[in-house]
Design a protein around this motif. Structure first.
Motif, PDB file in Angstrom:
ATOM      1  N   VAL A   1       0.838  -1.204   0.000  1.00  0.00           N
ATOM      2  CA  VAL A   1       0.000   0.000   0.000  1.00  0.00           C
ATOM      3  C   VAL A   1       0.872   1.253   0.000  1.00  0.00           C
ATOM      4  O   VAL A   1       0.609   2.213  -0.735  1.00  0.00           O
ATOM      5  N   HIS A   2       1.927   1.243   0.790  1.00  0.00           N
ATOM      6  CA  HIS A   2       2.832   2.401   0.804  1.00  0.00           C
ATOM      7  C   HIS A   2       3.539   2.563  -0.544  1.00  0.00           C
ATOM      8  O   HIS A   2       3.799   3.693  -0.981  1.00  0.00           O
ATOM      9  N   LEU A   3       3.832   1.460  -1.217  1.00  0.00           N
ATOM     10  CA  LEU A   3       4.420   1.544  -2.555  1.00  0.00           C
ATOM     11  C   LEU A   3       3.426   2.190  -3.522  1.00  0.00           C
ATOM     12  O   LEU A   3       3.807   3.035  -4.347  1.00  0.00           O
ATOM     13  N   ALA A   4       2.153   1.797  -3.417  1.00  0.00           N
ATOM     14  CA  ALA A   4       1.125   2.397  -4.274  1.00  0.00           C
ATOM     15  C   ALA A   4       0.987   3.891  -3.999  1.00  0.00           C
ATOM     16  O   ALA A   4       0.846   4.701  -4.923  1.00  0.00           O
ATOM     17  N   GLU A   5       1.054   4.278  -2.720  1.00  0.00           N
ATOM     18  CA  GLU A   5       0.994   5.698  -2.355  1.00  0.00           C
ATOM     19  C   GLU A   5       2.193   6.449  -2.941  1.00  0.00           C
ATOM     20  O   GLU A   5       2.043   7.557  -3.483  1.00  0.00           O
ATOM     21  N   TYR A   6       3.351   5.842  -2.821  1.00  0.00           N
ATOM     22  CA  TYR A   6       4.584   6.441  -3.341  1.00  0.00           C
ATOM     23  C   TYR A   6       4.504   6.619  -4.857  1.00  0.00           C
ATOM     24  O   TYR A   6       4.854   7.680  -5.403  1.00  0.00           O
ATOM     25  N   HIS A   7       4.003   5.598  -5.544  1.00  0.00           N
ATOM     26  CA  HIS A   7       3.871   5.653  -6.999  1.00  0.00           C
ATOM     27  C   HIS A   7       2.897   6.755  -7.417  1.00  0.00           C
ATOM     28  O   HIS A   7       3.175   7.531  -8.342  1.00  0.00           O
ATOM     29  N   ARG A   8       1.758   6.833  -6.732  1.00  0.00           N
ATOM     30  CA  ARG A   8       0.772   7.859  -7.072  1.00  0.00           C
ATOM     31  C   ARG A   8       1.320   9.263  -6.813  1.00  0.00           C
ATOM     32  O   ARG A   8       1.051  10.199  -7.574  1.00  0.00           O
ATOM     33  N   ALA A   9       2.077   9.408  -5.734  1.00  0.00           N
ATOM     34  CA  ALA A   9       2.673  10.716  -5.427  1.00  0.00           C
ATOM     35  C   ALA A   9       3.648  11.133  -6.523  1.00  0.00           C
ATOM     36  O   ALA A   9       3.682  12.304  -6.938  1.00  0.00           O
ATOM     37  N   ASN A  10       4.448  10.174  -7.010  1.00  0.00           N
ATOM     38  CA  ASN A  10       5.393  10.473  -8.091  1.00  0.00           C
ATOM     39  C   ASN A  10       4.651  10.818  -9.388  1.00  0.00           C
ATOM     40  O   ASN A  10       5.069  11.719 -10.136  1.00  0.00           O
ATOM     41  N   GLN A  11       3.568  10.100  -9.659  1.00  0.00           N
ATOM     42  CA  GLN A  11       2.773  10.407 -10.845  1.00  0.00           C
ATOM     43  C   GLN A  11       2.176  11.812 -10.758  1.00  0.00           C
ATOM     44  O   GLN A  11       2.154  12.556 -11.747  1.00  0.00           O
ATOM     45  N   LYS A  12       1.702  12.177  -9.580  1.00  0.00           N
ATOM     46  CA  LYS A  12       1.121  13.499  -9.386  1.00  0.00           C
ATOM     47  C   LYS A  12       2.172  14.592  -9.606  1.00  0.00           C
ATOM     48  O   LYS A  12       1.906  15.605 -10.263  1.00  0.00           O
ATOM     49  N   LYS A  13       3.371  14.362  -9.074  1.00  0.00           N
ATOM     50  CA  LYS A  13       4.455  15.334  -9.274  1.00  0.00           C
ATOM     51  C   LYS A  13       4.796  15.470 -10.753  1.00  0.00           C
ATOM     52  O   LYS A  13       5.038  16.575 -11.251  1.00  0.00           O
ATOM     53  N   ALA A  14       4.818  14.339 -11.454  1.00  0.00           N
ATOM     54  CA  ALA A  14       5.145  14.363 -12.886  1.00  0.00           C
ATOM     55  C   ALA A  14       4.079  15.124 -13.669  1.00  0.00           C
ATOM     56  O   ALA A  14       4.396  15.907 -14.576  1.00  0.00           O
ATOM     57  N   ARG A  15       2.800  14.890 -13.310  1.00  0.00           N
ATOM     58  CA  ARG A  15       1.713  15.607 -13.993  1.00  0.00           C
ATOM     59  C   ARG A  15       1.799  17.104 -13.728  1.00  0.00           C
ATOM     60  O   ARG A  15       1.601  17.919 -14.647  1.00  0.00           O
ATOM     61  N   GLU A  16       2.090  17.467 -12.495  1.00  0.00           N
ATOM     62  CA  GLU A  16       2.187  18.888 -12.150  1.00  0.00           C
ATOM     63  C   GLU A  16       3.381  19.538 -12.849  1.00  0.00           C
ATOM     64  O   GLU A  16       3.295  20.688 -13.304  1.00  0.00           O
ATOM     65  N   ALA A  17       4.489  18.786 -12.947  1.00  0.00           N
ATOM     66  CA  ALA A  17       5.669  19.322 -13.634  1.00  0.00           C
ATOM     67  C   ALA A  17       5.384  19.520 -15.120  1.00  0.00           C
ATOM     68  O   ALA A  17       5.788  20.524 -15.725  1.00  0.00           O
ATOM     69  N   GLU A  18       4.684  18.545 -15.736  1.00  0.00           N
ATOM     70  CA  GLU A  18       4.341  18.657 -17.153  1.00  0.00           C
ATOM     71  C   GLU A  18       3.368  19.819 -17.387  1.00  0.00           C
ATOM     72  O   GLU A  18       3.502  20.563 -18.375  1.00  0.00           O
TER      73      GLU A  18
ATOM     74  N   ASN B   1       4.530  27.293 -18.975  1.00  0.00           N
ATOM     75  CA  ASN B   1       5.694  28.159 -19.210  1.00  0.00           C
ATOM     76  C   ASN B   1       5.967  28.317 -20.703  1.00  0.00           C
ATOM     77  O   ASN B   1       6.329  29.406 -21.172  1.00  0.00           O
ATOM     78  N   GLN B   2       5.801  27.207 -21.460  1.00  0.00           N
ATOM     79  CA  GLN B   2       6.011  27.270 -22.906  1.00  0.00           C
ATOM     80  C   GLN B   2       4.975  28.191 -23.554  1.00  0.00           C
ATOM     81  O   GLN B   2       5.295  28.979 -24.449  1.00  0.00           O
ATOM     82  N   SER B   3       3.738  28.078 -23.074  1.00  0.00           N
ATOM     83  CA  SER B   3       2.679  28.928 -23.608  1.00  0.00           C
ATOM     84  C   SER B   3       2.941  30.393 -23.287  1.00  0.00           C
ATOM     85  O   SER B   3       2.758  31.276 -24.131  1.00  0.00           O
ATOM     86  N   LYS B   4       3.412  30.638 -22.078  1.00  0.00           N
ATOM     87  CA  LYS B   4       3.727  32.010 -21.662  1.00  0.00           C
ATOM     88  C   LYS B   4       4.871  32.576 -22.487  1.00  0.00           C
ATOM     89  O   LYS B   4       4.840  33.732 -22.923  1.00  0.00           O
ATOM     90  N   ALA B   5       5.891  31.736 -22.713  1.00  0.00           N
ATOM     91  CA  ALA B   5       7.050  32.179 -23.495  1.00  0.00           C
ATOM     92  C   ALA B   5       6.653  32.467 -24.935  1.00  0.00           C
ATOM     93  O   ALA B   5       7.109  33.433 -25.547  1.00  0.00           O
TER      94      ALA B   5
END
Length: 343
Positions: free
Chosen positions: A305-322, A328-332
């Motif tokens: 379960v903690h692995l699933a939480e960790y994976h989802r957290a990483n996915q969320k960070k990746a989505r937010e970064a994208e 930023n590209q649109s602004k530029a």
């Protein structure tokens, strides 16, 4: 009776609204601001039953800081990891006359309640009742009216007049209570139930019925239950059902009573909230260690379960970064176009 419902989430709303409809004075106390804002904006909570008959139910809602009442009983329905914070924020209206009652999932809450309430004022229980909070100000009671059941017991294992009054009000509210005099055994039996259903349905993102109809559901459940029952025997905890009775309860609840329900741990997982696995499978594993028993299956599931939480957290960070990169590209691009037009 006068109740303060500490935590107006899915189960807090179900208990509080049904007690209110049974003629009691109920005030809900919560800290989730979007939830508070929505309830105040619409004048209450929208209540459905099995996704149907959605209607607005007026309720009284306060924050811990704004509530000035003096209830007979405080009912706690928070997540395990939130309880200490709620207690600290609410302590200004606690007094020696009041009783504390809870049917929270997992274990770890009783010790926190004991910091604020005397042992003879603590009543706890377990609920086989399914409810979903669809979003701020919107709750869905799963199952027909009167579906589900609950157990309750005094920490002292000596029911008093207030215990019986609470029992009667819960019965009027169609919560189907059973009063026991086996405090720890009552609570641990539900922890073991949740260690199967909550955890496995969450890991595979399935409804309870899908698990119950899986051909190997019995084998999976039996392994977890046998491990937990072995530990409880070593710890001197007498559970309120036998191993076979617990397996039967799992079968009935998953296939017949609540097949369309997603457990609360799943609801936390998909909304990127911390789960209570450490207070369920993790608690069983820790109890095993205290009695020289290595609960390998429960330890394994806790880590999964903690692995699933960790994976989802990483996915969320990746989505937010994208998302930030695209913004930023649109602004530029907009800035470049504006500069070109100006030139």
């Amino acid at each position: 009776m006068k109740f303060a419902m500490i935590g107006a989430g899915a189960m807090g709303l179900r208990y509080g609204i049904l007690l209110q409809e049974a003629g009691n004075d109920v005030t809900f106390i919560d800290t989730w601001q979007p939830h508070i804002d929505k309830i105040r904006e619409q004048g209450g909570v929208y209540v459905s039953r099995d996704h149907q008959d959605r209607h607005l139910t007026p309720i009284k809602l306060e924050t811990p800081e704004s509530y000035k009442g003096d209830p007979d009983i405080l009912i706690f329905f928070t997540k395990q990891m939130q309880l200490a914070g709620f207690l600290k924020r609410c302590e200004h209206f606690f007094n020696d006359r009041q009783y504390a009652f809870t049917c929270m999932n997992g274990m770890g809450h009783i010790e926190k309640l004991q910091q604020y309430f005397a042992d003879d004022k603590i009543i706890a229980g377990t609920a086989l009742i399914a409810t979903v909070l669809n979003g701020p100000g919107d709750v869905d009671f799963m199952g027909k009216a009167g579906a589900g059941k609950m157990n309750m017991a005094n920490l002292t294992e000596k029911p008093d007049e207030m215990t019986h009054q609470l029992f009667d009000e819960l019965k009027k509210a169609n919560m189907n209570p059973t009063l026991t005099t086996n405090f720890r055994g009552t609570l641990m039996t539900k922890v073991i139930f949740n260690s199967v259903i909550n955890t496995l349905c969450t890991l595979f993102e399935i409804q309870m019925g899908e698990f119950g109809n899986f051909p190997k559901a019995y084998d999976l459940g039996r392994q977890l239950i046998d491990e937990a029952y072995d530990i409880c025997e070593r710890a001197g905890i007498t559970l309120v059902s036998t191993r076979d009775e617990e397996m039967h309860a799992l079968d009935i609840n998953t296939r017949i009573d609540m097949p369309l329900h997603y457990p609360s741990m799943y609801q936390d997982m998909i909304h990127d909230r911390p789960t209570e696995v450490d207070y369920i499978n993790g608690y069983i594993a820790q109890l095993g260690r205290e009695h020289n028993y290595e609960a390998k299956t429960h330890i394994f599931l806790t880590n999964l379960v903690h692995l699933a939480e960790y994976h989802r957290a990483n996915q969320k960070k990746a989505r937010e970064a994208e998302k930030a990169k695209i913004a930023n590209q649109s602004k530029a691009k907009t800035t470049t176009t504006t500069n070109a037009q100006t030139a």
